[in-house]
Design an enzyme around this catalytic site. Structure first.
Site, PDB file in Angstrom:
ATOM      1  NE  ARG A 105      -3.081   0.890  -0.695  1.00 55.27           N
ATOM      2  CZ  ARG A 105      -3.638   1.179  -1.877  1.00 55.27           C
ATOM      3  NH1 ARG A 105      -2.864   2.138  -2.688  1.00 55.27           N
ATOM      4  NH2 ARG A 105      -4.306   0.091  -2.422  1.00 55.27           N
ATOM      5  CE  LYS A 140      -2.260  28.373  -3.811  1.00 51.48           C
ATOM      6  NZ  LYS A 140      -3.420  28.970  -4.897  1.00 51.48           N
ATOM      7  CE  LYS A 172       1.203  35.261  -3.628  1.00 52.28           C
ATOM      8  NZ  LYS A 172       0.569  34.019  -3.300  1.00 52.28           N
ATOM      9  CD  GLU A 202      -0.591  38.384  -5.586  1.00 54.33           C
ATOM     10  OE1 GLU A 202      -1.929  38.598  -5.434  1.00 54.33           O
ATOM     11  OE2 GLU A 202       0.004  37.495  -4.829  1.00 54.33           O
ATOM     12  CG  ASP A 223      -3.634  37.478  -8.389  1.00 52.93           C
ATOM     13  OD1 ASP A 223      -3.462  36.221  -8.553  1.00 52.93           O
ATOM     14  OD2 ASP A 223      -4.475  37.936  -7.564  1.00 52.93           O
TER      15      ASP A 223
END
Length: 287
Positions: A105, A140, A172, A202, A223
């Site tokens: 597994r 992410k 950002k 950004e 963005d």
């Protein structure tokens, strides 16, 4: 693949396998197999695909079997980055039956997850076609699996964005909310970091873009801009800064985004939401 795929360091593989096996074997090992199968019974089988996809994670699968039992034989039949049809053989595994079942597994989890990322990335790379844009992943990622997931992106033909916060400056929206001015944010970053560190910002609109270009940003993250605005941003940045399109990129709009002329297209979902490739272990009790 147009470029040789740099392999994962053994230390990264070994640590990931150790943690995954500790999670799956728990405190007492595989109770089911030890109750049903004689210690000396042997078996062999094939790791196979159940759907079309791009293989990734073979070294992790091999290391998983070896960690459970160093005497298990693992013979790969494919290479990371290979594009395979359903029912393709990835590797043959042979050894003590208990060992194969204890490792099965965890090995399949690595193969399915990483092959799924590589497969999703390859689809996006194909949509870009011969345009210069590169598909890149983001931070992410699954906690603890970033190096593996970013490797899978490379196996699919994509490239990597930052691995960690210390790789470079990326200013950002929340940074800008606290600083108050995009140009000033760039100037502060320039004073604080060395000349080897790239500064990216950004931006949401063309006015903000002009301000960060004037302040000397090395790269701009455009963005959620529609393709027409992206094209104008690329025109203004040409020869001055690297351009990255980000936000809402999917299989339906990627070609239009890439056609704007951006250098990079960052896509978060290829690491955090790509579906796993269906991979199985077909055991042959007779070996």
């Amino acid at each position: 693949m147009s470029r040789a795929l740099a392999q994962l360091p053994a230390t990264v593989i070994d640590e990931a396998v150790r943690r995954a096996l500790a999670e799956d074997l728990g405190r007492g090992g595989d109770l089911t197999s030890e109750a049903l199968i004689a210690a000396d019974q042997r078996a062999a089988g094939w790791l196979v695909t159940r759907a079309d996809g791009v293989a990734c994670g073979l070294a992790l699968a091999a290391a998983t079997f070896a960690a459970v039992d160093p005497e298990v034989r693992f013979e790969p039949a494919a290479t990371d980055g290979d594009e395979l049809p359903a029912a393709a053989r990835l590797a043959r595994v042979e050894g003590r039956a208990r060992s194969l079942l204890a490792a099965e597994r965890t090995a399949l989890n690595f193969l399915g997850h990483l092959s799924g990322i590589a497969t999703a990335t390859r689809r996006l790379v194909r949509l870009v076609g011969d345009r210069p844009a590169r598909v890149v992943c983001t931070r992410k990622t699954t906690p603890g699996l970033r190096a593996l997931e970013k490797y899978a992106v490379r196996a699919g033909g994509g490239a990597n964005h930052r691995f960690a916060l210390d790789d470079g400056v990326l200013i950002k929206d929340n940074h800008l909310a606290l600083v108050g001015d995009a140009g000033e944010a760039v100037r502060r970053a320039r004073r604080a970091v060395g000349h080897m560190v790239r500064v990216e910002v950004e931006v949401d609109d063309l006015e903000q873009l002009d301000a960060v270009l004037a302040a000397g940003a090395d790269a701009v993250l455009l963005d959620n801009m529609p393709p027409q605005r992206l094209a104008e941003a690329v025109r203004r940045c040409r020869g001055r800064a690297l351009t990255e399109a980000s936000g809402g990129v999917n299989l339906d709009n990627l070609a239009a985004v890439a056609a704007s002329g951006v250098d990079l297209v960052s896509v978060g979902w290829i690491t955090h939401s790509a579906p796993s490739l269906d991979v199985a272990f077909d055991l042959d009790p007779a070996g």
